[in-house]
Design a protein around this motif. Structure first.
Motif, PDB file in Angstrom:
ATOM      1  N   SER A   1      46.007  38.699  43.113  1.00  0.00           N
ATOM      2  CA  SER A   1      45.349  39.363  41.994  1.00  0.00           C
ATOM      3  C   SER A   1      46.011  38.876  40.714  1.00  0.00           C
ATOM      4  O   SER A   1      47.226  38.684  40.672  1.00  0.00           O
TER       5      SER A   1
ATOM      6  N   ASN B   1      37.877  41.742  36.190  1.00  0.00           N
ATOM      7  CA  ASN B   1      36.706  41.232  36.889  1.00  0.00           C
ATOM      8  C   ASN B   1      35.461  41.553  36.069  1.00  0.00           C
ATOM      9  O   ASN B   1      35.184  42.714  35.782  1.00  0.00           O
TER      10      ASN B   1
ATOM     11  N   TYR C   1      38.282  46.472  38.185  1.00  0.00           N
ATOM     12  CA  TYR C   1      38.669  45.826  39.431  1.00  0.00           C
ATOM     13  C   TYR C   1      39.340  44.469  39.198  1.00  0.00           C
ATOM     14  O   TYR C   1      39.185  43.851  38.148  1.00  0.00           O
ATOM     15  N   SER C   2      40.046  44.034  40.223  1.00  0.00           N
ATOM     16  CA  SER C   2      40.731  42.743  40.191  1.00  0.00           C
ATOM     17  C   SER C   2      39.732  41.594  40.268  1.00  0.00           C
ATOM     18  O   SER C   2      38.732  41.683  40.986  1.00  0.00           O
TER      19      SER C   2
ATOM     20  N   GLY D   1      40.693  38.898  41.678  1.00  0.00           N
ATOM     21  CA  GLY D   1      41.329  38.066  42.689  1.00  0.00           C
ATOM     22  C   GLY D   1      42.362  37.144  42.055  1.00  0.00           C
ATOM     23  O   GLY D   1      42.664  37.227  40.867  1.00  0.00           O
TER      24      GLY D   1
ATOM     25  N   PRO E   1      39.349  34.638  44.627  1.00  0.00           N
ATOM     26  CA  PRO E   1      38.633  35.005  43.404  1.00  0.00           C
ATOM     27  C   PRO E   1      37.143  34.691  43.457  1.00  0.00           C
ATOM     28  O   PRO E   1      36.351  35.362  42.784  1.00  0.00           O
TER      29      PRO E   1
ATOM     30  N   ALA F   1      35.798  37.741  45.013  1.00  0.00           N
ATOM     31  CA  ALA F   1      35.914  38.890  44.117  1.00  0.00           C
ATOM     32  C   ALA F   1      34.908  38.829  42.979  1.00  0.00           C
ATOM     33  O   ALA F   1      34.426  39.869  42.514  1.00  0.00           O
TER      34      ALA F   1
ATOM     35  N   LEU G   1      37.874  38.165  52.923  1.00  0.00           N
ATOM     36  CA  LEU G   1      38.972  39.083  52.650  1.00  0.00           C
ATOM     37  C   LEU G   1      39.081  40.140  53.739  1.00  0.00           C
ATOM     38  O   LEU G   1      38.075  40.518  54.354  1.00  0.00           O
TER      39      LEU G   1
ATOM     40  N   THR H   1      37.525  43.619  47.219  1.00  0.00           N
ATOM     41  CA  THR H   1      38.375  43.577  46.039  1.00  0.00           C
ATOM     42  C   THR H   1      38.759  44.968  45.554  1.00  0.00           C
ATOM     43  O   THR H   1      37.895  45.800  45.288  1.00  0.00           O
TER      44      THR H   1
ATOM     45  N   TYR I   1      45.056  41.893  52.743  1.00  0.00           N
ATOM     46  CA  TYR I   1      43.959  41.436  51.876  1.00  0.00           C
ATOM     47  C   TYR I   1      43.643  39.966  52.120  1.00  0.00           C
ATOM     48  O   TYR I   1      42.484  39.588  52.361  1.00  0.00           O
TER      49      TYR I   1
END
Length: 473
Positions: A138, A149, A155-156, A158, A188, A191, A387, A391, A413
């Motif tokens: 992340s 994101n 949110y991440s 990634g 990512p 994500a 994953l 995410t 993850y």
């Protein structure tokens, strides 16, 4: 920019870039419909709108990028604006490696991969954010604002190529550089709803650190919104420097009529896949079957338990090398050992406690190449989740959580992606599903060494069957 109640952020608008992908932008430049400078200026303007929210640009280089767009154009993606990740040298810009411990000076020359990247015609507008040394999945830090994101800013995006993914997903540029040492392109991509191909080891110019690694796990590549963009980029890299010792890769332009034998892996050795990931893969299996492919459940290649133990030890080895030899490893004479984050320091401690395992771990990682090859004796492609769980919100994978908690979360993850890095085989994450609240879910495909063509052909077919979700829809 659209800023919806779901915190979705993007920069798509009616400018020179429009909603074109890289191939579309290059075609518009070649036809004289827009100029390369207009495309670059549109990217700069879009960055000004969304980057204050996304925090995805580490070092802007807009003035030089705009000036270069006026120069002679060549390459398969000539005139398309882009960015390079902040662990790859670009002349005149620092490479901070995502770390406060690094006080790098501007590079005096482009890295060889940067030359290959530019050879495709892509223009560089700066460098993108990454977590410290690329160790995290992340793009966030203990004391700095995270990269967010664009599909949902809580949110991440990634990691570790999270800054590049955020810019491409938000429409700032249609393509950006990433590299992948354990999933750092594919994570990512999953994500942020993108196409993320990790090429076969040796297919493109290796990363700077690859020459010093006992097992080269890092591959350079790109993040894109369309399969054809990834295919064109890969074809362009081969015009610059064809890969030695493997099947030539030209321009893959669409699906194949050949039906594939597909192996299905649903769960990793670290635990069962979450419901969103499982639904995404099973829905993809239904689509593959409807398209005429033969899908059969298969085991994870090799000894998965031994592999994961070896890979996490190798991860720790890299952390130890960076923590204690950072001035040499990072080429940073001003490296500040005390400024690294809890993840880097925890990896270093973990390695030191178990240093005796190193020869065995390296042996397991090197042996994984053969067991990976053997897995494709009777199948063409393996499909799995990208994953272990979809995410998470920002903070879940922050080093501030403490090493033991953070590392356990990371292992679960990034459960599916590391095998391709150690074994060297190609893999691609495709944005084939979404959560109930509209966030992307990636599905992962692997093939035997040198067979990016099959992955791209299958990706074209799946993209045509059910087009990828669009952030601006």
């Amino acid at each position: 920019m659209i800023n919806e109640p779901t915190h979705r952020v993007h920069a798509f608008c009616d400018d020179a870039l429009g909603d074109l992908d890289s191939v579309g932008v290059a075609a518009a430049v070649a036809a004289g419909d827009i100029s390369a400078r207009e495309a670059a200026q549109a990217a700069v303007d879009r960055a000004a709108v969304v980057n204050p929210t996304l925090n995805a640009i580490q070092h802007p280089d807009f003035d030089r990028g705009l000036a270069r767009s006026d120069g002679p154009l060549s390459g398969i993606l000539a005139g398309v604006p882009s960015f390079i990740k902040d662990n790859t040298d670009v002349a005149g810009l620092p490479s901070d490696q995502g770390s406060l411990a690094v006080r790098s000076r501007p590079a005096t020359a482009d890295h060889r991969f940067t030359e290959q990247f530019r050879s495709t015609g892509l223009g560089v507008l700066g460098k993108t954010t990454m977590p410290e040394f690329g160790f995290n999945a992340s793009t966030e830090w203990e004391t700095l604002a995270p990269t967010r994101n664009p599909w949902h800013t809580d949110y991440s995006p990634g990691g570790s190529s999270g800054g590049s993914a955020a810019l491409v997903a938000a429409g700032v540029v249609p393509i950006a550089h990433g590299n992948d040492g354990g999933g750092s392109i594919r994570i990512p991509a999953a994500a942020c709803g993108l196409v993320g191909l990790k090429p076969t080891r040796g297919r493109v110019v290796p990363a700077a650190e690859s020459a010093t690694l006992p097992v080269d796990v890092v591959s350079n590549g790109v993040l894109t919104r369309t399969v054809r963009d990834t295919a064109h980029f890969m074809a362009g890299t081969q015009q610059f420097l064809p890969a030695a010792g493997m099947k030539p890769l030209g321009l893959v332009e669409g699906p194949s009529e050949r039906r594939l034998r597909v192996g299905l892996v649903l769960d990793s050795v670290t635990g069962p896949t979450d419901d969103d990931g499982r639904r995404a893969v099973l829905a993809t299996v239904d689509r593959l079957t409807a398209l005429g492919h033969d899908v059969t459940e298969v085991p994870i290649p090799g000894d998965a338990v031994a592999f994961m133990g070896a890979f996490t030890h190798y991860w720790a080895l890299l952390g130890f090398s960076t923590q204690h030899f950072g001035k040499r490893v990072m080429h940073s004479p001003d490296f500040e050992k005390g400024a690294t984050d809890q993840l880097t320091r925890g990896l270093a401690r973990t390695f030191w406690r178990h240093a005796w395992r190193t020869p065995g771990a390296i042996r397991v990682l090197k042996q994984s190449e053969q067991s990976y090859r053997d897995a494709f004796t009777d199948i063409d492609v393996i499909v799995s989740p990208t994953l272990g769980y979809v995410t998470p919100k920002l903070g879940h994978l922050n080093p501030a959580a403490g090493f033991e908690v953070h590392f356990d979360r990371l292992i679960r993850y990034a459960a599916f992606t590391p095998l391709n890095n150690a074994a060297g085989g190609p893999a691609i994450s495709l944005p084939l599903a979404q959560t109930a609240d509209g966030r992307p879910v990636g599905v992962h495909f692997s093939a035997v060494h040198g067979n990016e063509q099959t992955l791209l052909e299958l990706a074209y077919e799946l993209e045509a069957d059910t087009p990828f979700a669009r952030i601006q829809a």
